[in-house]
Design an enzyme around this catalytic site. Structure first.
Site, PDB file in Angstrom:
ATOM      1  N   PRO A  10      40.184  34.706  42.934  1.00 46.85           N
ATOM      2  CA  PRO A  10      41.519  35.071  42.377  1.00 46.85           C
ATOM      3  C   PRO A  10      42.677  33.990  42.751  1.00 46.85           C
ATOM      4  O   PRO A  10      43.443  34.374  43.223  1.00 46.85           O
ATOM      5  CB  PRO A  10      41.665  36.297  42.882  1.00 46.85           C
ATOM      6  CG  PRO A  10      40.948  36.243  44.291  1.00 46.85           C
ATOM      7  CD  PRO A  10      39.876  35.485  43.890  1.00 46.85           C
ATOM      8  N   CYS A  11      42.788  32.890  41.900  1.00 45.06           N
ATOM      9  CA  CYS A  11      43.676  31.799  42.157  1.00 45.06           C
ATOM     10  C   CYS A  11      44.982  32.388  41.677  1.00 45.06           C
ATOM     11  O   CYS A  11      46.132  31.857  41.840  1.00 45.06           O
ATOM     12  CB  CYS A  11      43.347  30.532  41.609  1.00 45.06           C
ATOM     13  SG  CYS A  11      42.866  30.441  39.895  1.00 45.06           S
ATOM     14  N   HIS A  12      44.969  33.406  40.806  1.00 44.63           N
ATOM     15  CA  HIS A  12      46.153  33.933  40.298  1.00 44.63           C
ATOM     16  C   HIS A  12      46.976  34.571  41.276  1.00 44.63           C
ATOM     17  O   HIS A  12      48.195  35.007  40.734  1.00 44.63           O
ATOM     18  CB  HIS A  12      45.824  34.939  38.902  1.00 44.63           C
ATOM     19  CG  HIS A  12      44.994  35.984  39.294  1.00 44.63           C
ATOM     20  ND1 HIS A  12      43.374  35.947  39.457  1.00 44.63           N
ATOM     21  CD2 HIS A  12      45.176  37.263  39.672  1.00 44.63           C
ATOM     22  CE1 HIS A  12      43.072  37.183  39.741  1.00 44.63           C
ATOM     23  NE2 HIS A  12      44.083  37.929  39.792  1.00 44.63           N
TER      24      HIS A  12
END
Length: 174
Positions: free
Chosen positions: A142-144
């Site tokens: 989850p780089c978001h």
């Protein structure tokens, strides 16, 4: 999720998935026991997708059934964690950053500087941002969930509008 190493000459597979975020390109390889390990999830039409899959890759939709099901559940708001085998390619530093990203709880955000501190490299904020931007496993890693120190939704390989939508999905369900 578990991360595995893959034999370098493993056959690469791919498929596409129509998702709530638009078309996604899924790329994978067989792991050491013959199961499919995800190597990448890319937003179709974006720069990272253009580099994957390799020319000799084979399409195999059935091999990606677990990933497609779990992504659908995530977009529907019924899944908060993924249970997939991952095989991202990157430097040791990138792998360290991506492992830290997997520790960010669903529905929460953190900053690039916080990730840098967590991996023991507090001065490497820009490098963390670079590794975050090269994350090949969008959504699942989850780089978001990483935002600017001032709370700004900075950069995202799928576009900031998708980053905002992903965070909104998590906010509504979290």
């Amino acid at each position: 999720m578990r991360t595995v190493s893959v034999i370098s000459n493993s056959q690469t597979f791919f498929t596409t998935l129509d998702s709530a975020m638009g078309p996604l390109l899924l790329v994978g390889v067989r792991d050491d026991v013959g199961a499919l390990a995800l190597r990448g999830i890319y937003f179709a039409g974006k720069a990272h997708a253009a580099k994957a899959p390799p020319d000799d890759a084979r399409e195999d939709r059935a091999a990606f059934a677990p990933a497609m099901t779990q992504l659908g559940e995530y977009f529907d708001g019924t899944r908060t964690q993924f249970d997939l085998t991952l095989a991202p390619q990157g430097t040791q530093f990138q792998q360290t950053v991506w492992a830290a990203l997997r520790e960010i709880p669903y529905g929460q955000t953190t900053t690039y500087s916080q990730i840098a501190r967590e991996i023991g490299r507090p001065a490497a904020v820009r490098a963390v941002g670079g590794a975050n931007g090269k994350n090949p496993l969008s959504i699942v890693v989850p780089c978001h969930r990483v935002i600017g120190r001032d709370g700004a939704l900075t950069g995202y390989a799928g576009g900031v509008e998708r980053k905002e939508r992903l965070l909104e999905i998590e906010k509504l369900q979290g």
